[in-house]
Write an enzyme that holds these catalytic residues in place. Structure first.
Site, mmCIF file in Angstrom:
data_model
loop_
_atom_site.group_PDB
_atom_site.id
_atom_site.type_symbol
_atom_site.label_atom_id
_atom_site.label_comp_id
_atom_site.label_asym_id
_atom_site.label_seq_id
_atom_site.Cartn_x
_atom_site.Cartn_y
_atom_site.Cartn_z
ATOM 1 N N ASP A 181 7.893 12.443 -4.081
ATOM 2 C CA ASP A 181 6.997 12.077 -2.981
ATOM 3 C C ASP A 181 7.587 10.952 -2.154
ATOM 4 O OD1 ASP A 181 6.513 10.391 -5.273
ATOM 5 O OD2 ASP A 181 4.732 9.615 -4.269
ATOM 6 N N GLU B 277 4.682 9.158 -7.387
ATOM 7 C CA GLU B 277 5.149 7.838 -7.819
ATOM 8 C C GLU B 277 4.689 6.758 -6.842
ATOM 9 O OE1 GLU B 277 7.937 4.350 -7.927
ATOM 10 O OE2 GLU B 277 7.471 5.710 -6.283
#
Length: 386
Positions: A77, A139
């Protein structure tokens, strides 16, 4: 120049808009299919709602063993580009003056691209140990995905000798980082016309008292420690970074909410810090509020968190990374990674990856091509060391 395969992989990865609010499944499934086409065993560990997924892939040792070995860890991400002024399309890789621009090039698709590009070489190496890839989701919003993957690997009895988290460190080993803890606080008072203040309880004013208390705790950490001189900011920090409340200038607000974070040094229990915040509420703030409004309340919600990380001196993975980079300096950083999660799971870990953290999260994010070349060289030597 970096290898064409690394460039191609990075172009592909950047083109997937994996901003944390979006699904990462298209990227994950693309990587899965590419690895399986090379005969690599791949597992997907999806989020509870099925909208996102982690990926764990294993390149077995020459004898077919899948236990032990080193895992290369990266999150898929990226942070939003909203409101940022980019000179190029953030989701199209652009080269200019020795740099590759695009969201995630630095944090941290460059590391993932270099590793995936070398898979054919890794498979051809006569390795006595397996090599693994661990790609996670979310994350950037609190290390949400990796714990699901680690829990499943534990259930499978997977043992890992070490982990390299490829966050941007300019290819210099980082052996410790702070923990991060993000909280939301909601202060519930009682609305009233501002000309009749005794009939209400002002949520904003009581929230302000708590925010000042958080700042007092932060000042105490700065003044009194404990300290660790190897960190860029050598003490625990606390900040309030978002706040909202009130509906009109002539109305006492019944609700105020704010978000704060603290970044604790390794060895400082985050639970103890939060307990100090809540003790002030219970012992001082709420009693005062309830003299004005018996049903006043203050609520806390944990939004995100990642544990601190502190590699033990002499661990095999730390010594290996130091040997491969030729760098023995002690580096500790204030930003958080998934390294603490791997360490909690019993996997010795070190952080080392291409790009500078100062370029992450900004408009015109980039990674130097020279950094990718350095990363390729490092990973190739890592594979050979196995």
């Amino acid at each position: 120049m970096s290898t064409p395969n690394t460039r191609s992989w990075l172009q592909t990865l950047v083109a997937f808009d994996t901003t944390s609010r979006n699904s990462n499944l298209n990227l994950i499934e693309h990587v899965r299919d590419a690895l399986m086409a090379q005969g690599v065993h791949v597992q997907l560990f999806k989020s509870p709602d099925g909208a996102k997924s982690n990926l764990f892939a294993t390149l077995p040792a020459q004898d077919g063993s899948t236990q032990g070995g080193i895992v290369l860890s990266g999150h898929t991400d990226v942070v939003p580009v909203d409101g940022q002024q980019w000179d190029t399309n953030p989701f199209a890789l652009t080269e200019r003056e020795g740099k590759l621009y695009g969201r995630g090039t630095c944090d941290m698709k460059g590391f993932i691209a270099a590793g995936l590009a070398l898979v054919p070489e890794f498979l051809a190496m006569p390795r006595s140990k397996p090599l693994h890839f661990a790609l996670s989701y979310d994350e950037e919003v609190g290390c949400v995905g990796a714990p699901i993957m680690l829990a499943q690997l534990k259930l499978q009895g997977q043992h890992l000798d070490g982990c390299i988290v490829g966050e941007p460190t300019s290819m210099q080993p980082v052996v410790a980082h702070k923990g991060i803890n993000v909280w939301r606080c909601r202060v519930h008072g009682k609305a009233a016309h501002s000309s009749l203040t005794p009939r209400g309880s002002n949520a904003i004013e009581y929230a302000a008292r708590l925010i000042c208390r958080i700042r007092d705790l932060a000042d105490a950490f700065k003044a009194n420690g404990p300290y660790d001189r190897f960190f860029d900011v050598p003490y625990t920090t606390m900040t309030t970074n978002q706040i909202r409340g009130g509906i009109a200038v002539n109305t006492l607000p019944e609700l105020c909410e704010f978000a704060y974070e603290f970044r604790n040094l390794p060895g400082i229990a985050p639970e103890g810090i939060q307990q100090q915040v809540e003790a002030y509420v219970q012992q001082e703030l709420l009693p005062r509020m309830r003299q004005e409004f018996a049903d006043a309340r203050i609520e806390f919600e944990s939004l995100a968190g990642a544990p601190s990380f502190d590699a033990a001196e002499g661990e095999a993975i730390s010594e290996l990374v130091r040997a491969l980079t030729g760098d023995r300096a002690q580096r500790k950083v204030a930003y958080a990674t998934e390294a603490g999660l791997f360490q909690q799971a019993g996997v010795p870990t070190v952080v080392c990856g291409p790009g500078a953290i100062s370029e992450a999260h900004k408009a015109n994010e980039y990674v130097d091509i020279a950094q990718l070349e350095h990363c390729e060289h490092f990973l190739r030597k890592l594979g050979q060391s196995l």
